[in-house]
Design an enzyme around this catalytic site. Structure first.
Site, PDB file in Angstrom:
ATOM      1  CG  HIS A  65      -1.875   1.096   1.282  1.00  0.00           C
ATOM      2  ND1 HIS A  65      -2.949   1.173   0.428  1.00  0.00           N
ATOM      3  CD2 HIS A  65      -1.935   2.208   2.049  1.00  0.00           C
ATOM      4  CE1 HIS A  65      -3.640   2.265   0.690  1.00  0.00           C
ATOM      5  NE2 HIS A  65      -3.033   2.928   1.661  1.00  0.00           N
TER       6      HIS A  65
ATOM      7  CG  ASP B 108      -1.126   6.069   2.288  1.00  0.00           C
ATOM      8  OD1 ASP B 108      -2.178   5.591   1.836  1.00  0.00           O
ATOM      9  OD2 ASP B 108      -0.708   5.834   3.431  1.00  0.00           O
TER      10      ASP B 108
ATOM     11  CG  ASP C 218      -5.526   3.171   4.404  1.00  0.00           C
ATOM     12  OD1 ASP C 218      -6.038   3.034   5.529  1.00  0.00           O
ATOM     13  OD2 ASP C 218      -4.621   3.988   4.178  1.00  0.00           O
TER      14      ASP C 218
ATOM     15  CG  HIS D  65      -6.801   6.716   0.995  1.00  0.00           C
ATOM     16  ND1 HIS D  65      -6.507   5.818   0.020  1.00  0.00           N
ATOM     17  CD2 HIS D  65      -5.872   6.535   1.939  1.00  0.00           C
ATOM     18  CE1 HIS D  65      -5.453   5.109   0.364  1.00  0.00           C
ATOM     19  NE2 HIS D  65      -5.041   5.520   1.527  1.00  0.00           N
TER      20      HIS D  65
HETATM   21 ZN   LIG Z   1      -3.542   4.658   2.739  1.00  0.00          ZN
END
Ligand SMILES: [Zn+2]
Length: 1033
Positions: free
Chosen positions: A277, A279, A389, A594
Site C-alpha cells: 500500500h 499512499d 484504506d 484518501h
Molecule cells: Zn492509505
C-alpha cells in the site's frame, strides 16, 4: 543441550502471571524458548560475514554536504568499524547520491554475496543507470543480492550508486509518526558492507521461527503444538552453530513437520497475495511517492526473479503512470511481469480515492481514467475494486463499480470501527439502487501482513463467514509508506502451504480468490447501504480549503465539458480540448486520494493540492472562455465573465432536471410581470431585521439568529434560533486531523460575542441582505452576509471566517420544528437516510456524518433543508441540523485550517417533500451559479440544449465521448428515489442514441429510438444512465 519439555511449559507461556495448576516444581530450569531465542540472536549476528580488507568505498558526490560527509570519503568499511554518522543531512525531502565501488574477494567464489546498506533514510540502488533494489530499513530491506553464487567469470569489481532520500518509510515526523515533519531531523547512514550471506543458517532460522510459533500459538489442546515444540527441541540438539555440516540434518527435522499434510476438507484456505500500500501523498509529498513506487516495485521485480510463484496486487493507475514516465526501464520490466500474470493491476481507479467526498461524476472518472489506463497499458481492465484504506464507502459505489466492469470489492478499513464490529468478512454489498458486489474484508484486519503463523491463525479465527465460505485473503508486504513483500515473508508462507494444524496458505491472485468465493457464494449474507467507518469522522471537515477546491473544481470541469461539447456540436472549427481536460481531471482525481481530500496530510501536500486546484481554475477558465467564444461568437462583447444572477424558479424552468449550466447558457429573463415577488426588508426598533420575498420570511436578531417563516408559518423550534454558531473542544485520542470523538459534543459553547450588530447592506428589490460580525473563540472572527433574493426559496449565509483556533470545532446549527426519526443526506447520484436518534450503538456511532450539497429533515408535508457550497461534515440529532464548518487539528499539519475561509450555506424551509419542493435543484443552483456573458445589442434567440420531462431525473454530465469526437456522452440519474420514465429532448443534431456503461461502452440491446418527444428513458430509483449521442457530422 537437551531441554526438558513439559505441558506446563506451554501452559506457563499462555497464562502469564497465573500459577500453573499441579506441581510447579516440574517447570524446567532452562526454558526451551529463551534458550532458542538467545541462540537465534547469536546466529543472526553471524549471518553477515563481513569483509575487512576488501572494502566498499562510499562517498557522496555532493560538494555541499556537511563536513561529516567529507570525512567519510574513502572511509574503510568493515565489521569491526561501526560506520555511523558518516553522512547526515536535513529532512527537507532532499536526495543524496552515493557512489559505491565494490571489489568482491575472489576467495568468495561459490558464495552468495550481498551489498548491505542501513540507513534511516529510504534508499535505492542503481546499477548501469537503472534502479535495481529499494533499501528501506523499516521495511526490512537492507541488502542487494550481488550474486547468488559467485562465479569466476562474473565481474568482481563494480560500481553502484545509492540514492538516499531524507525521509523514512513514514516521512519525517517529530517524535510521533503523525507529528508534522521535523525540519531539524538528521538522517544517518549507519552501515555499508559487502557480505557473504549464509542461506543455510537463514533457512534454519525460518524453520525454527515457524515451529516456535506453532508451539506457542496452536494452544496446549492441540497435538501439533507439541510436535512442533519437540521438533524444535531436537533441532537445537542436533545443530552445532559452529559446524555448518550439521545444518542439513536439523532442517530435515523441520521438513518432517512441514510435510505432514492437512486432512481432506476441514482446513481453511488462505489466498496470500503480495501487496504494497503506497499512499499517493500523506506524511510525504507527491514527489516522494514517485520514488516510493520505484523503490517498492523494483524490489518486487527482484523478488519475482527469485520466486516465480510470487504474485503482487498493485493498485492506482496514477502510480503506474508515474513509474512509466520517470522509470521507463523499470516500467518495461513491470509490463513483462504483468504479462506473466504475476504483477497484477487491481482497483480500476486513478488513485485509491476517498470513499465519501468525491462527487458521483468524480467517482465515475476515477474508474474511467483508471480502467482506460489499464486497458491501454496492459490490455485489460481490472475486475476488482481495491480500496483497503479509505474512511468509509459510499452506498452508491456498488452501482458505479458494476457500471465500470467490476463486481468484486476488497477492503478492510471497517476493522478500524471504534464502536461496532462489522458482522461480515465475505458478503454481498448492496448499494442504494440495488446493485450488488461480492465483497471481502481480509479477516486479518490488515493490508500489510508479514506471512507469520499468528496472522494466518487470526485470519481463520476472525473470519465471521467461514461457515459459508472456506477461503480468506491475506495481503502481505510492508505498506502505507511502501516497502512491499520480502523474501522472509515468502519463505515463512512456503512452510505453511499445507502443514497439518495450520490453514493452507497458497500464493494466489485476486481473480483466483474471488472466483472461488463466487462459486461458494450461495450462502452469503447481504449488507445494504453505506459502509460507514466509525472513526475518522473529522476528515469530512479538516483542511477546508482542499474541500472547497474539490467542490469548485468539480464544478469547473463540469461546466467546461458542457460548454465545449455544445461548441463542438454547433459545428465549425472548435476542437474539444480532450487531452487538456484529461490532464485537469487527473489532477483533480489525484487530489481525491484518501489522505489528501480528507485533509489528513502534511502541510507540503496541502500546498501541492492547492496549487493543483489553482491550475484547474486557471486552465478551466481559459477553456471555458474559448468555448464561449466559439459558441456565442459575435454576440459577445469584448469582456466576459461569471456574474451572480439571483437564483430563482426561472433559472430552473427551462432545463428542469438538468444542472443550470447545461443548455441554459444565456441569462434568464427575469419575469417583469412578477414585480410583487421582490425581496423586502424591514428594520425593527429592537435592532432586528425582517426579510421576506413572498416565498420565505426571516426575522433576524442583532446576532444574525433567525426565525424562519416559510409562507405557512414558523419553522424554527420554540425558544430556539436558527443559524446558531457553536464551538466545541476537539481533542481526539490520537489521530488529530482524522478524528472527532463523540465526547466533543459535551463541550458545546454557543458563540455569543457580538463584534458588529446586524445591519442592512442591500435594501431589497431583487436582492436584500444584512450583515454582522462575531468573535469566535479566543481570536477568530466571523462575518456573515445573510442574503435573500427575489423569488428564491432559500436564504443564503455568505460567511467569512478568520480562523486562528487550536483544537476547536465550529459548527452552525438549525434547530427546526420538525419531528422525524430520520434525516436525509445527499450522496453521489442520490441520497440516503440516517437516524436522528441514538437508540443503538450503530446509531450513535454516526454522531458525525458526511453529506454532499444538501441535507434535509422532513415530516409529512413540511421540512427544512440545509444546503452548502463546499462543506461535507454534518449531523442531525433529534430536531437539530448541524453543518460542520471548521476544525483546527495540529497533526500532521500544525497549520491546518489556520487561514481566511469563505463559504456559503443556505437554509430552505419547504412545503411537501424535499423532492417536490425542489431541494435537489436548489442545491444545484447554489453550487452552480449561472454563467452570464455580456452580449452586444444583437438579439439572441433563446435555445435549450437538453430538457427532461421528469423533475426526478437530473442530467449531470455532458461531455465528448472518449476516443469518439463525433459522439456526446450524457449522464443522468434518478434523484428522487422513484421509478420513472422520462423523455430526454435535445436540440443537438443527433443521428443515433444508445445506452452505454460508465466506461462508455455501448450496452447490448442499448439502442434507443429517436422519437418525436425525444429519447425515452426509464429509471429505477437512483439509477445512473449514460447515453451515447452520435452527432450528425
Ligand atoms: Zn492509505
Amino acid at each position: 543441550m537437551a531441554v526438558v519439555v513439559t505441558r506446563s511449559l506451554l501452559w506457563r507461556k499462555e497464562n502469564r502471571g497465573k500459577r500453573p495448576a499441579g506441581n510447579s516444581q516440574s517447570l524446567p530450569a532452562i526454558s526451551f524458548l529463551s534458550h532458542t531465542e538467545s541462540w537465534l540472536k547469536h546466529v543472526w549476528a553471524d549471518r553477515w560475514l563481513c569483509c575487512t580488507e576488501h572494502t566498499a568505498f562510499v562517498w557522496c558526490p555532493r560538494c555541499s554536504l556537511p563536513t561529516e560527509v567529507q570525512k567519510a570519503q574513502g572511509f574503510s568499511l568493515g565489521r569491526s568499524q561501526q560506520w555511523v554518522r558518516c553522512c547526515v543531512f536535513s529532512s527537507r525531502w532532499e536526495t543524496c547520491w552515493f557512489r559505491v565501488e565494490l571489489s568482491i574477494p575472489p576467495e568468495w567464489a561459490g558464495q552468495e554475496v550481498h551489498f548491505v546498506w542501513e540507513s534511516d533514510g529510504e534508499g535505492m540502488v542503481w546499477r548501469d543507470a537503472q534502479p535495481v533494489q529499494g533499501l528501506t530499513k523499516e521495511g526490512e530491506k537492507t541488502s542487494y543480492i550481488l550474486t547468488s553464487s559467485l562465479k569466476e567469470a562474473e565481474p568482481h569489481s563494480l560500481t553502484l550508486y545509492v540514492e538516499l532520500a531524507c525521509n523514512g518509510l513514514f516521512g519525517a515526523g517529530k517524535g510521533s509518526m503523525i507529528a508534522p515533519p521535523d525540519p531539524d531531523r538528521r538522517f544517518t547512514l549507519s552501515k555499508a558492507e559487502l557480505v557473504v550471506f549464509n542461506r543455510d543458517v537463514y533457512e534454519l532460522l525460518v524453520d525454527l521461527e515457524i515451529l516456535l510459533d506453532m508451539a506457542q500459538l496452536l494452544g496446549e489442546e492441540n497435538q501439533r503444538s507439541f510436535q512442533a515444540l519437540y521438533a524444535a527441541n531436537q533441532i537445537v540438539n542436533v545443530c552445532d552453530v559452529k559446524d555448518p555440516s550439521t545444518f542439513p540434518a536439523a532442517r530435515e527435522l523441520a521438513a518432517v513437520i512441514f510435510s505432514q499434510r492437512n486432512g481432506e476438507s476441514h482446513q481453511h484456505t488462505i489466498h496470500a497475495m503480495g501487496h504494497c500500500h503506497i499512499d499517493s501523498a500523506w506524511l510525504w509529498p507527491y514527489e516522494e511517492t514517485i520514488r516510493k513506487c520505484a523503490r517498492s516495485w523494483v524490489t518486487v521485480i527482484r523478488l519475482m526473479e527469485h520466486n516465480p510463484e510470487l504474485t503482487f496486487a498493485c493498485s492506482q493507475a496514477q502510480q503506474f503512470e508515474w513509474v512509466r514516465s520517470w522509470y521507463p526501464g523499470l516500467y518495461a520490466q513491470i509490463q513483462d511481469y504483468v504479462a506473466k500474470g504475476q504483477f497484477i493491476p487491481v482497483g480500476g481507479t486513478w488513485v485509491e480515492m476517498d470513499g465519501n467526498l468525491p462527487s458521483g461524476e468524480s467517482m465515475v472518472r476515477q474508474f474511467l481514467q483508471g480502467q482506460r489506463f489499464f486497458q491501454e497499458q496492459f490490455g485489460q481492465i481490472c475486475s476488482e475494486f481495491w480500496l483497503p484504506d479509505t474512511f468509509g464507502y459510499s452506498a452508491q459505489l456498488p452501482q458505479l463499480m458494476c457500471g465500470c466492469g467490476i463486481k468484486r470489492f476488497l477492503t478492510q478499513k471497517l476493522s478500524w470501527n471504534l464502536v461496532n464490529s462489522f458482522p461480515h468478512h465475505t458478503f454481498f454489498w448492496e448499494g442504494i439502487d440495488g446493485s450488488q458486489v461480492l465483497t471481502h474484508f481480509p479477516p486479518g484486519d490488515s493490508y500489510g501482513m508479514h506471512g507469520r503463523v499468528e496472522e494466518m491463525l487470526k485470519t481463520v479465527k476472525n473470519n465471521k463467514d467461514k461457515g459459508r465460505v472456506n477461503h480468506s485473503a491475506v495481503l502481505f508486504g510492508f505498506g502505507d509508506g511502501g516497502g512491499g513483500p520480502t523474501q522472509n515473508m515468502l519463505d515463512r508462507m512456503k512452510r505453511m502451504s499445507d502443514t497439518d494444524g495450520l490453514p493452507r496458505v497458497q500464493i494466489s491472485t485476486p481473480d483466483r480468490f474471488f472466483s472461488v468465493l463466487e462459486k461458494e457464494s450461495s450462502q452469503l449474507c447481504t449488507w445494504v447501504g453505506e459502509l460507514f467507518l466509525e472513526l475518522h469522522n473529522g476528515t469530512y471537515t479538516t483542511q477546508a480549503q482542499i474541500k472547497k477546491g474539490n467542490r469548485e473544481c468539480e464544478r469547473i470541469l463540469h461546466d467546461v465539458e458542457v460548454l465545449c461539447t455544445l461548441a463542438v456540436a454547433q459545428g465549425g472549427t472548435f476542437q474539444y480540448p480532450a487531452s487538456q481536460l484529461q490532464q485537469l481531471w487527473r489532477l483533480l482525481l489525484l487530489n481525491q486520494f484518501h489522505d489528501v481530500l480528507p485533509g489528513s496530510c502534511i502541510q507540503l501536500v496541502v500546498r501541492d493540492a492547492l496549487q493543483y486546484y489553482a491550475e484547474i481554475r486557471r486552465a478551466g477558465s481559459r477553456l471555458q472562455e474559448e468555448a464561449v467564444q466559439s459558441l456565442c461568437g459575435e454576440l459577445l462583447q469584448l469582456k466576459s465573465g461569471r456574474i451572480e444572477v439571483p437564483a430563482s424558479e426561472a433559472d430552473w424552468g427551462e432545463t428542469r432536471g438538468s444542472s443550470s449550466t447545461a443548455g441554459n447558457f444565456t441569462p434568464p429573463q427575469l419575469p417583469k410581470a412578477r414585480v410583487c415577488d421582490i425581496c423586502v426588508l424591514f428594520s425593527q426598533e429592537d435592532g432586528s431585521i425582517t426579510m421576506e420575498n413572498g416565498l420565505i420570511a426571516v426575522c433576524l436578531d442583532a446576532m444574525g439568529l433567525s426565525h424562519l417563516l416559510p409562507a405557512s408559518g414558523e419553522s424554527v423550534a420554540d425558544g430556539c434560533r436558527a443559524n446558531q454558531f457553536a464551538l466545541f473542544d476537539d481533542v481526539p485520542l490520537y489521530w488529530d486531523a482524522w478524528d472527532v470523538m463523540d465526547y466533543h459534543l459535551e463541550t458545546r459553547k454557543p458563540v455569543t460575542m457580538l463584534l458588529k450588530p446586524l445591519e442592512i447592506t442591500l435594501a431589497g428589490g431583487l436582492r436584500g441582505s444584512a450583515s454582522f460580525s462575531l468573535q469566535v473563540g479566543e481570536s477568530s472572527t466571523l462575518t456573515q452576509e445573510i442574503i435573500l433574493d427575489a423569488m428564491c426559496p432559500y436564504i443564503r449565509f455568505k460567511t467569512q471566517v478568520d480562523w486562528k483556533e487550536s483544537h476547536k470545532f465550529l459548527k452552525v446549527e438549525f434547530p427546526v420544528q420538525v419531528r422525524s426519526t430520520n434525516a436525509t443526506y445527499e450522496i453521489q447520484f442520490g441520497h440516503l437516510q440516517r437516524p436522528t436518534h441514538w437508540n443503538t450503538s450503530w446509531d450513535w456511532a454516526r454522531f458525525e456524518v458526511w453529506a454532499h450539497k444538501w441535507m434535509d429533515l422532513s415530516e409529512h408535508g413540511f421540512g427544512v433543508a440545509v444546503l452548502n457550497d463546499c462543506k461535507y461534515g454534518a449531523s442531525a440529532h433529534r430536531n437539530v441540523l448541524s453543518l460542520s464548518l471548521l476544525r483546527a487539528p495540529k497533526s500532521p499539519d500544525a497549520t491546518a485550517d489556520i487561514a481566511h475561509h469563505q463559504f456559503t450555506y443556505a437554509v430552505m424551509p419547504h412545503q411537501g417533500s424535499f423532492q417536490d419542493a425542489g431541494v435537489i435543484q436548489c442545491a444545484y443552483n447554489l453550487n452552480f451559479p449561472l454563467h452570464a456573458v455580456p452580449a452586444s445589442s444583437m438579439q439572441c434567440l433563446a435555445w435549450s440544449a437538453f430538457s427532461l420531462s421528469s423533475p426526478a431525473v437530473v442530467l449531470e454530465t455532458v461531455k465528448q465521448a472518449e476516443d469518439r469526437p463525433e459522439a456526446v456522452v450524457v449522464r443522468l440519474y434518478e434523484a428522487h428515489g422513484s421509478t420513472v420514465v422520462t423523455w430526454l429532448q435535445t436540440s443537438l443534431p443527433i443521428k443515433e442514441a444508445m445506452l452505454c456503461d460508465l466506461l462508455e461502452r455501448p450496452t447490448a440491446k442499448g439502442h434507443l429510438p429517436l422519437e418525436q418527444q425525444g429519447v425515452r428513458l426509464s429509471f429505477k430509483p437512483f439509477q445512473v444512465l449514460s447515453i451515447l449521442l452520435v452527432l450528425r457530422q
